[in-house]
Design an enzyme around this catalytic site. Structure first.
Site, PDB file in Angstrom:
ATOM      1  N   GLY A  70     -47.059 -34.728  10.175  1.00 56.97           N
ATOM      2  CA  GLY A  70     -45.811 -34.144   9.651  1.00 56.97           C
ATOM      3  C   GLY A  70     -44.815 -33.900  10.761  1.00 56.97           C
ATOM      4  O   GLY A  70     -44.968 -34.415  11.872  1.00 56.97           O
ATOM      5  N   ASN A  71     -43.767 -33.177  10.443  1.00 55.42           N
ATOM      6  CA  ASN A  71     -42.766 -32.837  11.456  1.00 55.42           C
ATOM      7  C   ASN A  71     -42.179 -31.464  11.144  1.00 55.42           C
ATOM      8  O   ASN A  71     -42.552 -30.831  10.162  1.00 55.42           O
ATOM      9  CB  ASN A  71     -41.684 -33.916  11.522  1.00 55.42           C
ATOM     10  CG  ASN A  71     -41.012 -34.111  10.187  1.00 55.42           C
ATOM     11  OD1 ASN A  71     -40.310 -33.231   9.703  1.00 55.42           O
ATOM     12  ND2 ASN A  71     -41.259 -35.263   9.561  1.00 55.42           N
ATOM     13  N   ARG A  72     -41.262 -31.022  11.997  1.00 54.55           N
ATOM     14  CA  ARG A  72     -40.787 -29.636  11.917  1.00 54.55           C
ATOM     15  C   ARG A  72     -39.617 -29.415  10.962  1.00 54.55           C
ATOM     16  O   ARG A  72     -39.059 -28.337  10.895  1.00 54.55           O
ATOM     17  CB  ARG A  72     -40.351 -29.163  13.313  1.00 54.55           C
ATOM     18  CG  ARG A  72     -41.486 -29.048  14.284  1.00 54.55           C
ATOM     19  CD  ARG A  72     -40.970 -28.598  15.645  1.00 54.55           C
ATOM     20  NE  ARG A  72     -42.076 -28.480  16.582  1.00 54.55           N
ATOM     21  CZ  ARG A  72     -42.884 -27.435  16.651  1.00 54.55           C
ATOM     22  NH1 ARG A  72     -42.699 -26.409  15.837  1.00 54.55           N
ATOM     23  NH2 ARG A  72     -43.864 -27.394  17.511  1.00 54.55           N
ATOM     24  N   SER A  73     -39.200 -30.443  10.247  1.00 52.36           N
ATOM     25  CA  SER A  73     -38.033 -30.271   9.377  1.00 52.36           C
ATOM     26  C   SER A  73     -38.338 -29.292   8.233  1.00 52.36           C
ATOM     27  O   SER A  73     -39.379 -29.391   7.584  1.00 52.36           O
ATOM     28  CB  SER A  73     -37.622 -31.633   8.802  1.00 52.36           C
ATOM     29  OG  SER A  73     -36.557 -31.436   7.903  1.00 52.36           O
TER      30      SER A  73
END
Ligand code: C5P
Length: 404
Positions: free
Chosen positions: A211-214
């Site tokens: 995943g990512n931090r968005s």
């Protein structure tokens, strides 16, 4: 997750006083709806002598109450005013004006006036004797001194045989005033805008994902700003914790594949695609139904995700507008952004520097807005709401040219 105060939608409370012009307010309601406003009608009890509750409910598609003793659990005397972007009172009678000036709260409408922080616009309509009476003149002055907007009545034929000042203005003049006072723009009225928000998650096993931090903050801000400008917004949100908003069709997805499927399905019917989501670049080749043992984690094979934006761009028509985002930690943002804009085949790219965890989850953003015509605008430290409107200005302008 920190809370962001988004611009609200296009909520209007339409207060109706007990004047014969109440029947003309039915048309005002319709014209407000034409402009994409969501309207709750709050008549005074005696105005129902002119236009009944059933008419207002049928026209607005919403429940109509006149006093504070209905729907108590929803605390209507506060909730309506708090939710409103504008309280429009049309017609405002001499009696209603005097009650508002005195700060009374003897029906739902006057309660709403006292609890709202939204702009209030009065459209007085009455006979000249009443409008010019020193009591009314003084009350109107009081209201104006408190920041309430009061539209000057028109001059012309009144009920009965007389004529003079006090006539209810034409609907289009009222709508113009509403747009001015509410600072609502309708440049995207009826335009179908497809927006993605958040960050995709690519499942590895029942426990883990890539995943990512968005957080989706920018995408949601963009969706709010677009709906406020009259657009029909379709929001595809990946793993965002923000609540759904009335007036915006929101579909929740988890992975890039799910998002891709929806975007490609909806894009042909959209005027613009604003691809704000952070799409994970890669996903596991195989999803493991059992939790993978630690020793085996380094063996997870990855494959790249489909590029959703480029795929849409390949099938675009000349009248569609595409905008992408790029989060970089590269020092040469502008040149890097230019090549990305060309590679993706989009009209605009907003590129920002997310070095050291900046931007993600923050209320502020800074970066460069690039266009496929070679324009470069630097955006320094603005709120995500402000950036949304800067981007929509460009999209709206491009849509105008693309559709002439
Ligand atoms: O290639 P990069 O991830 O930097 O591109 C960013 C832009 O492309 C964003 O608008 C993002 O939503 C979109 N994108 C996409 N599909 C991907 C990766 C990115 O649509 N697989």
């Amino acid at each position: 997750m920190s809370q962001i105060t988004f611009p609200r939608g296009r909520e209007i409370v339409l207060g109706v006083g007990a004047g014969i012009a109440a029947y003309k307010s039915c048309d005002v309601l319709r014209r407000l709806q034409d402009h994409g406003f969501l309207v709750t009608v709050v008549p005074t009890p005696s105005s129902l002598n002119f236009v009944g509750k059933a008419t207002w409910e049928a026209l607005s598609g919403r429940k109509v109450n006149t006093d504070v003793w209905e729907d108590i659990p929803t605390v209507p005397h506060v909730s309506l005013g708090v939710k409103a972007d504008l309280v429009l009172i049309a017609p405002a009678t001499a009696d209603l004006i005097s009650r508002i000036a005195a700060g009374r709260a003897d029906d739902l409408l006057t309660n709403t006036v006292l609890t709202t922080t939204a702009p209030i616009l009065l459209i007085p309509a009455m006979h000249p004797q009443m409008w010019l009476n020193p009591a009314t003149v003084a009350n109107v002055e009081t209201l104006k001194s408190r920041g309430i907007f009061v539209m000057e009545p028109a001059i012309g034929r009144l009920t009965g045989s007389d004529s003079g000042i006090g006539r209810f203005p034409e609907s289009n003049e009222i709508i113009e005033k509403v747009l001015e006072v509410s600072q609502s723009r309708c440049d995207l009225l009826g335009k179908r805008v497809l927006i993605t928000a958040g960050g995709t998650r690519e499942a590895i096993d029942p426990v883990r994902y890539i995943g990512n931090r968005s957080t989706g903050k920018q995408g949601y801000a963009l969706a709010f700003a677009a709906v406020k400008r009259g657009a029909i917004v379709d929001l595809i949100a990946a793993n965002s914790a923000f609540p759904d908003i009335e007036g915006i069709t929101t579909t929740h997805v988890e992975s890039a594949d799910e998002m891709n499927l929806l975007v490609q399905e909806k894009f042909p019917n959209s005027d613009a695609l604003l691809m704000c989501a952070a799409v994970a670049d890669a996903k596991p080749v195989l999803y493991s139904t059992d939790k993978i043992k630690k020793a085996k984690l380094s063996e997870i094979a990855l494959q790249t995700n489909p590029d959703i934006l480029s795929t849409a761009a390949k099938h675009r028509s000349a009248s569609q507008v595409l905008l992408g985002f790029a989060a970089e930690t590269n020092s040469d943002l502008v040149n890097y952004g230019k090549s990305k804009l060309n590679a993706k085949g989009v009209d605009f790219l907003y590129v920002n520097n997310v070095d050291n965890g900046a931007i993600f989850g923050s209320d502020l953003t800074s970066g460069y807005l690039l266009s496929n015509e070679g324009d470069v605008s630097q955006i320094s430290e603005v709120s995500k709401d402000t950036l949304s409107n800067i981007l929509l200005d460009k999209v709206s302008e491009r849509l105008r040219y693309a559709n002439v």
